[in-house]
Write a protein that holds these residues in place. Structure first.
Motif, mmCIF file in Angstrom:
data_model
loop_
_atom_site.group_PDB
_atom_site.id
_atom_site.type_symbol
_atom_site.label_atom_id
_atom_site.label_comp_id
_atom_site.label_asym_id
_atom_site.label_seq_id
_atom_site.Cartn_x
_atom_site.Cartn_y
_atom_site.Cartn_z
ATOM 1 N N MET A 43 -36.961 10.145 -28.137
ATOM 2 C CA MET A 43 -37.572 11.257 -27.420
ATOM 3 C C MET A 43 -38.885 10.845 -26.764
ATOM 4 S SD MET A 43 -35.836 14.123 -27.400
ATOM 5 C CE MET A 43 -37.035 15.428 -27.256
ATOM 6 N N LEU A 44 -39.669 10.047 -27.468
ATOM 7 C CA LEU A 44 -40.950 9.623 -26.909
ATOM 8 C C LEU A 44 -40.758 8.808 -25.636
ATOM 9 C CD1 LEU A 44 -43.041 8.684 -30.079
ATOM 10 C CD2 LEU A 44 -43.524 10.506 -28.428
ATOM 11 N N LYS A 45 -39.697 7.990 -25.626
ATOM 12 C CA LYS A 45 -39.470 7.189 -24.421
ATOM 13 C C LYS A 45 -39.133 8.077 -23.227
ATOM 14 C CE LYS A 45 -37.342 3.160 -22.461
ATOM 15 N NZ LYS A 45 -36.800 1.825 -22.703
ATOM 16 N N LEU A 46 -38.359 9.134 -23.469
ATOM 17 C CA LEU A 46 -37.965 10.013 -22.365
ATOM 18 C C LEU A 46 -39.039 11.028 -21.997
ATOM 19 C CD1 LEU A 46 -34.216 10.790 -23.176
ATOM 20 C CD2 LEU A 46 -35.105 9.347 -21.343
ATOM 21 N N TRP A 47 -39.714 11.582 -23.006
ATOM 22 C CA TRP A 47 -40.593 12.732 -22.769
ATOM 23 C C TRP A 47 -42.061 12.461 -23.052
ATOM 24 C CZ3 TRP A 47 -38.942 16.983 -20.333
ATOM 25 C CH2 TRP A 47 -37.562 17.189 -20.251
ATOM 26 N N GLY A 48 -42.374 11.255 -23.518
ATOM 27 C CA GLY A 48 -43.755 10.981 -23.896
ATOM 28 C C GLY A 48 -44.739 11.114 -22.758
ATOM 29 N N TRP A 52 -36.158 8.259 -17.893
ATOM 30 C CA TRP A 52 -35.796 6.909 -18.354
ATOM 31 C C TRP A 52 -36.301 5.853 -17.383
ATOM 32 C CZ3 TRP A 52 -34.013 4.279 -22.464
ATOM 33 C CH2 TRP A 52 -33.603 2.968 -22.242
ATOM 34 N N LEU A 53 -36.046 6.050 -16.100
ATOM 35 C CA LEU A 53 -36.460 5.064 -15.099
ATOM 36 C C LEU A 53 -37.973 4.926 -15.048
ATOM 37 C CD1 LEU A 53 -33.944 5.957 -12.246
ATOM 38 C CD2 LEU A 53 -33.892 3.922 -13.708
ATOM 39 N N ARG A 54 -38.689 6.046 -15.139
ATOM 40 C CA ARG A 54 -40.154 5.973 -15.133
ATOM 41 C C ARG A 54 -40.668 5.229 -16.360
ATOM 42 N NH1 ARG A 54 -41.967 12.081 -13.183
ATOM 43 N NH2 ARG A 54 -41.282 11.876 -11.010
ATOM 44 N N SER A 55 -40.048 5.483 -17.500
ATOM 45 C CA SER A 55 -40.467 4.797 -18.720
ATOM 46 C C SER A 55 -40.210 3.296 -18.610
ATOM 47 C CB SER A 55 -39.728 5.384 -19.919
ATOM 48 O OG SER A 55 -40.098 4.732 -21.115
ATOM 49 N N GLU A 56 -39.023 2.923 -18.117
ATOM 50 C CA GLU A 56 -38.707 1.506 -17.935
ATOM 51 C C GLU A 56 -39.649 0.853 -16.931
ATOM 52 O OE1 GLU A 56 -35.696 -0.709 -19.096
ATOM 53 O OE2 GLU A 56 -36.753 0.466 -20.612
ATOM 54 N N LEU A 57 -39.999 1.579 -15.879
ATOM 55 C CA LEU A 57 -40.928 1.046 -14.879
ATOM 56 C C LEU A 57 -42.305 0.815 -15.498
ATOM 57 C CD1 LEU A 57 -41.516 0.243 -11.961
ATOM 58 C CD2 LEU A 57 -41.947 2.662 -11.457
ATOM 59 N N MET A 58 -42.767 1.764 -16.303
ATOM 60 C CA MET A 58 -44.061 1.610 -16.957
ATOM 61 C C MET A 58 -44.071 0.396 -17.883
ATOM 62 S SD MET A 58 -45.985 4.198 -19.617
ATOM 63 C CE MET A 58 -44.765 3.811 -20.881
ATOM 64 N N LEU A 59 -42.990 0.216 -18.667
ATOM 65 C CA LEU A 59 -42.921 -0.922 -19.579
ATOM 66 C C LEU A 59 -42.868 -2.243 -18.818
ATOM 67 C CD1 LEU A 59 -40.390 0.523 -22.195
ATOM 68 C CD2 LEU A 59 -42.858 0.147 -22.513
#
Length: 415
Positions: free
Chosen positions: A124-129, A399-406
Motif C-alpha cells: 500500500m505504501l508503494k502505491l499510496w504513500g 505504480w509508475l510514479r513510485s517506480e520513477l521515484m525509485l
C-alpha cells in the motif's frame, strides 16, 4: 509529459474530504461527509443511522461535520465493507446504545488483513504513500465487534424509516452490504462497484487482496439493479437520481463486465493465451465504461486465473521456485553487458515498444542494479508509460510514479 503531481480521478475523490467544511445534503434528512470512504447520516424521528464511519485518522473532523445535523441518539452504524476507511471511526462515533451492523464475513475479512498486515502495508505504501502521508503516530486500525451480522438480508424499522440491509458480496470485498430504503427507493452501495460508478471493477487488486470473483460481482450488481432505485448512492460518485438513469448506469456496467467475461472464456476455449486476450479484448463503444480503478485487461487476467488457476501452460519453470530472474546475470553476460541491453532497450523505446524495453531493463538491472545506462533508459520508459497512462487509472499511475521515484533515487546515488 503527464508525470506531474496531479491526482488521477480516484485519488482526487478520496482526498476530497480535506477541503470539505460541512456535511452535504443528499435529501433533507440524509447528509454526506466526504472521507477516504464517504459516510452518510440518515436521520429518523427516533434517532440517527450512520452508514460507514470514515477513517480513524479523521474522526474529529467528521464529528464536527456531523454535529449540526444530528437529530437524536445514534441508533445504528452499518458498515458496508471491511476496509478501515469504512469502519475506522466506529470506536469514537458509537454511543452507549449504538448497534454495529456488518455482513457475516466481516470478521473473516478483518482477520485476513490483520494476518497479512506487514505485507499489505508495504504494498500500500508503494502505491499510496505519495498521496496519503500518515504520521508515525497515526491511530491503529481498530478491532470491531459486530452487534448484528447479516446473512442474506436484514429488515428493521428505525423511527419513521424502513431499512433493508442486503448481503452483496463480490465487489470491493467479500463482505459487502447494500443498504436499501424501500419506501424512498434509495440504495446505498458503498464501494460495492468500486469508488466510481460506470468503471471497470478491480477484480484482483495489484495492492494485494482476496480476489473478487466475476460471477458474484455480476450477481450483486443484478440484485441492486432489480431493486428499482430512484437514488443510487455509491462510493465516491455523485448520487445518480431518477429510476431510468440508475437503471441505465447499472445496465451498462452489467453489459460491460459480462462482455469481458464472455470474451475471456471464449478466447480460452479458442486456445488463446492470457496475454493475447489482455491485448485483444476491447469493449464495444456502446458499452464502454471508464477504467479509473480496474481495467479491461486486468479483468481479463483476473477472470482467466479465476477460471484456470495460476499455471498458464506456458513454461515448465512455472512449476518450480526458481524464477526467470535467476538467470539475469547469464543473459547480461551473453548480451555483452548491461550497457548493451540498455542500448537495445533504448532502441525498443524509440520504436514505441516501451514494454519490451522494460523487459530488457529488468534483466539488465536484475544483474547490475546500479548500471547508469539502464537506469537512464528505465527513467525514459517510465516517463513514456506515464504519458500513455494519461493520469486515468489510479493504480497504474501510482505504480509508475513510485517506480520513477525509485529510479531517480538510484540515479542520484550514482552521482
Amino acid at each position: 509529459m503527464n508525470a506531474s503531481n496531479e491526482l488521477p480521478p480516484v485519488a482526487a475523490l478520496v482526498t476530497a474530504g480535506l477541503s470539505q467544511t460541512e456535511a452535504e445534503p443528499i435529501t433533507d434528512s440524509i447528509f454526506r461527509i466526504r472521507d477516504i470512504a464517504n459516510l452518510y447520516l440518515v436521520k429518523t424521528d427516533d434517532g440517527d443511522v450512520l452508514i460507514n464511519s470514515g477513517l480513524m485518522d479523521n474522526v474529529a473532523s467528521n464529528l464536527a461535520k456531523l454535529r449540526p445535523h444530528r437529530g437524536g441518539p445514534l441508533r445504528k452504524i452499518i458498515i458496508t465493507q471491511a476496509h478501515p476507511d469504512h469502519f475506522g471511526g466506529v470506536p469514537e462515533l458509537r454511543e452507549p446504545e449504538t448497534e454495529i451492523i456488518t455482513e457475516r464475513r466481516f470478521s473473516d475479512t478483518c482477520l485476513f488483513f490483520k494476518e497479512l498486515a506487514p505485507y499489505l502495508k508495504r504494498r500500500m505504501l508503494k502505491l499510496w504513500g505519495m498521496t496519503f502521508d500518515r504520521p508515525d503516530d497515526a491511530p491503529e486500525v481498530p478491532e470491531i465487534v459486530s452487534d448484528i451480522t447479516v446473512d442474506g438480508q436484514l429488515s428493521f424499522s428505525q423511527g419513521n424509516r424502513q431499512f433493508e440491509v442486503i448481503s452483496t458480496p463480490g465487489g470491493e470485498t467479500l463482505c459487502s452490504l447494500t443498504v436499501w430504503l424501500p419506501e424512498e427507493r434509495i440504495a446505498f452501495v458503498g464501494n460495492l462497484f468500486g469508488p466510481l460508478l460506470s468503471s471497470m471493477p478491480f477484480l484482483t487488486t495489484i495492492r494485494g487482496e482476496k480476489p473478487r470473483l466475476v460471477k458474484p460481482y455480476l450477481d450483486a450488481l443484478d440484485r441492486v439493479r432489480k431493486l428499482g432505485a430512484e437514488i443510487l448512492i455509491a462510493g465516491h460518485s455523485e448520487p445518480v437520481r431518477g429510476i431510468d438513469n440508475v437503471r441505465a448506469v447499472l445496465d451498462k456496467m452489467y453489459s460491460a463486465v459480462s462482455y469481458v467475461r464472455n470474451e475471456t472464456l471464449k478466447g480460452m476455449n479458442d486456445g488463446k493465451d492470457v496475454h493475447t486476450l489482455m491485448r485483444e479484448i476491447k469493449l464495444p463503444p456502446e458499452i464502454r465504461i471508464d477504467e479509473y480503478h480496474g481495467t479491461v485487461a486486468w479483468a481479463v487476467r483476473a477472470i482467466w486465473e479465476e477460471s484456470s488457476g495460476w499455471f498458464h501452460y506456458d513454461s515448465t519453470t512455472s512449476l518450480y521456485g526458481v524464477p526467470r530472474s535467476s538467470i539475469d546475470e547469464d543473459l547480461v553476460e551473453l548480451a555483452g553487458g548491461a550497457d548493451a541491453l540498455a542500448q537495445r532497450a533504448e532502441k525498443k523505446l524509440s520504436d514505441e515498444r516501451p514494454l519490451e524495453a522494460m523487459h530488457l531493463l529488468d534483466i539488465a538491472l536484475g544483474a547490475t542494479p546500479s548500471n547508469s545506462a539502464a537506469l537512464a533508459v528505465k527513467k525514459q520508459v517510465l516517463e513514456q508509460l506515464l504519458i500513455q497512462a494519461a493520469n486515468i487509472n489510479v493504480s497504474e499511475v501510482m505504480w509508475l510514479r513510485s517506480e520513477l521515484m525509485l529510479t531517480e533515487l538510484a540515479q542520484a546515488q550514482q552521482e
